[in-house]
Design a protein around this motif. Structure first.
Motif, short mmCIF file in Angstrom:
data_model
loop_
_atom_site.label_atom_id
_atom_site.label_comp_id
_atom_site.label_asym_id
_atom_site.label_seq_id
_atom_site.Cartn_x
_atom_site.Cartn_y
_atom_site.Cartn_z
N LYS A 176 0.14 -0.16 -1.89
CA LYS A 176 0.32 -0.86 -0.40
C LYS A 176 0.50 -2.07 0.06
O LYS A 176 1.16 -2.27 0.75
N GLU A 211 4.30 -2.54 -0.10
CA GLU A 211 4.94 -2.21 1.12
C GLU A 211 5.18 -3.52 2.16
O GLU A 211 6.25 -3.76 2.71
N ASP A 221 8.18 -5.62 0.74
CA ASP A 221 9.41 -4.99 1.27
C ASP A 221 9.89 -5.54 2.53
O ASP A 221 11.06 -5.15 3.14
#
Length: 621
Positions: A561, A564, A567
């Protein structure tokens, strides 16, 4: 006249050695410049490697292809796995080392690398072209050219040694301080600060009475740091000893407080909170009438003893009088007194995640120059700086470890996002994913990464793959194989746990807190013969995986999580001061640190969750 290098490493302590080894092994032509060739990889403080959280770092360095684990194994005189009474996330390997052999092994390892050259002299500054580093200048006025420079100056930058009311320049006792670098970097726009650290007296072991102390032997079955087969566990070990201070010791030390540089204001730098001096302990913990003293031998053959827990900058006569009141030290002969040292550092928020400085391209900082304390913390920074210096000059992708991949990732992320105003030391509590970052699985986490960049050898990579294969095989077998109640129940009852009513898979038995995989051997010879095919370390890792499977899965989902957010890249051109919805502190911190991802921004001290939401909206997320 002088060759041009890919990478110059300034300083040859733990950070410098790992940096030079990494860059050179990956193919860069490296020059190591040190003020003294005889003190390469000197253990300036205690003769030990690892410990709580630090042992995990040494295993990670080894898994990536670094040398600290191998060097520690080759020079160790004692091995202990700390915190075995706690959960496996807390287990931490530690070695007591032969100080002289540790330094010798490191020097020989670097000398065996054909890509490493040496030069003995003081570096007084860097050379630049525009905002890019081009090399270094030495005290004799020699200029060495390089595409990248790594500064690993330890405690030498404008170092001042304090013993009572005496003070003199030095980076370590008997060694000169380094001048010129700080002043130049400040003129280039860098922010500098002062820190302090200390060291205890060294004494003659022949003058101690060990009968009055508690013996602290090594583990019955000693292990080692390195996952490679290059080293072997110890066959014999040297003991350490424990003794204690007492009110009489404290009283003598307190008499010298008015002459202490720590209390009379001469030392300005901040010291390590978690490794305080003896006078600091007496002052801060006045209610305690004794403090632990660890009596640590400096090697196999030397009589020199390191008095761990008695770090001090009090006058030498006060040190000598007080230490003789410690049980076992009544007739002690001192080799040299303890001292404090003040030195320059550069707040690490001035660095990117690769440890490259934001102000000068291709200039990297590693070790105590970044405000850390400890050999292990320095070594892992050197490793990452060495890798990234090589990657930069060969135009390869940068090498960054996340917080969920390694303690090394936690350390660097903490430094560059939060900075530090006191010497930073690693603890297990700093890692939110510590059940994933255990000492036993560092190779499974990191060896492929080291192999992919050309640092870990193919042999190491194949060993890791075989370990993973055997581990998976054992875990799968234990999930499939079932046992009948009449076979299992005698063993279960013998270990104080309830019998089973039906055929049950073996992994369900292993999940019980009273049992581990080795207890399954007691079910019968078939089980014993099957499990005896596996190495003890494979069995231990499988045991941890089965027992903590639910926690591990939960942590992995949490880490995914967070990944993410990693990114989501933030453009370097964003001017945060032009986003009015951000808090004032958020704008200030974001403009100062310039995070590269939303995940990094979320970990900056002073940037609130509301600020992250604003950024997500601004970025169209």
């Amino acid at each position: 006249m002088y060759p041009k290098y890919d990478v110059i490493v300034v300083g040859a302590g733990h950070a410098g050695c790992e940096a030079a080894h990494a860059a050179a092994t990956m193919g860069s032509k490296v020059l190591v410049i040190t003020m003294n060739m005889n003190t390469i990889a000197q253990m300036s403080c205690n003769p030990a490697m690892g410990g709580v959280a630090k042992g995990q770092i040494v295993r990670e360095i080894d898994a990536l292809g670094g040398m600290s684990g191998i060097i520690s194994d080759k020079s160790m005189i004692q091995f202990r796995m700390l915190n075995k009474s706690k959960g496996p996330a807390m287990w931490s390997p530690r070695t007591q080392n032969d100080r002289m052999r540790f330094a010798e092994e490191w020097r020989l390892a670097l000398e065996r690398n054909p890509n490493v050259d040496f030069w003995q002299e003081m570096v007084t500054g860097i050379t630049t072209s525009g905002d890019r580093v081009t090399g270094v200048t030495t005290g004799m006025g020699i200029q060495f050219e390089a595409q990248a420079v790594i500064l690993t100056s330890g405690t030498f930058l404008n170092g001042i040694i304090h013993i009572g009311e005496k003070q003199f320049g030095g980076g370590r006792t008997g060694e000169a301080a380094s001048k010129g670098i700080t002043e130049q970097l400040v003129s280039l726009g860098f922010e500098a600060g002062r820190m302090k650290t200390g060291t205890p007296p060294r004494v003659d072991g022949r003058s101690l009475n060990y009968q009055l102390m508690e013996e602290q032997a090594g583990d019955e079955k000693p292990e080692k740091f390195s996952f490679s087969d290059e080293t072997s566990p110890l066959q014999q070990q040297r003991s350490c000893y424990i003794t204690y201070t007492n009110p009489q010791v404290h009283e003598i030390l307190e008499k010298g407080f008015d002459r202490s540089p720590m209390f009379n204001g001469r030392i300005q730098g901040l010291g390590p909170r978690y490794c305080p001096s003896i006078e600091d302990k007496i002052n801060r913990f006045a209610e305690r009438n004794r403090h632990q003293i660890f009596v640590e031998p400096e090697g196999w053959n030397t009589v020199e003893i390191y008095v761990n827990g008695f770090s001090t900058s009090l006058p030498e006569d006060v040190q000598y009088e007080a230490i003789r009141k410690i049980p076992g030290f009544e007739q002690v002969k001192m080799f040299r007194p303890g001292y404090a040292i003040e030195y320059d550092f550069f707040p690490p928020t001035q660095l990117s995640q690769t440890l490259e400085t934001k102000l000068v391209e291709n200039l990297f900082f590693a070790g105590q120059i970044n405000g850390t304390t400890g050999y292990e913390e320095a070594a892992c920074q050197g490793l990452i700086a060495g890798i990234n210096a090589h990657q930069k000059v060969t135009q390869q992708p940068e090498f960054i470890l996340s917080r969920s991949e390694a303690y090394i990732g936690v350390l660097i992320d903490d430094l560059i996002n939060k900075g530090t105003n006191e010497p930073y030391r690693m603890f297990t509590s700093r890692a939110e994913h510590r059940i994933l970052l255990r000492q036993d699985n560092a190779d499974l986490r990191l060896t492929k990464k080291g192999y992919d960049i050309g640092l870990a050898s193919e042999k190491r990579f194949e060993q890791m793959r075989e370990k993973q294969r055997q581990l998976n095989l054992l875990i799968n077998d234990l999930q499939q194989k079932k046992v009948d109640p009449e076979l299992a129940n005698p063993m279960l009852e013998a270990h104080g746990t309830a019998g089973i009513q039906h055929r049950t898979t073996l992994n369900k038995l292993v999940k019980r807190p009273q049992l581990d995989i080795n207890h399954l051997k007691e079910i019968g010879p078939d089980y014993a013969n099957y499990l005896n095919k596996y190495d003890e370390k494979i069995i231990e890792s499988a045991d941890i995986h089965i027992k903590y499977e639910d926690y591990i899965d939960k942590e992995m989902k949490l880490a995914q999580k967070m990944a993410e957010l990693e990114d989501l890249k933030i453009s370097m051109s964003i001017d945060f001061s032009q986003i009015p919805a951000l808090s004032a502190e958020g704008r200030e911190k974001l403009n100062k640190i310039r995070p590269s991802t939303l995940g990094q921004a979320s970990r900056i001290s002073g940037v609130s969750p509301a600020d992250i939401s604003v950024l997500m909206v601004y970025m169209g997320r």
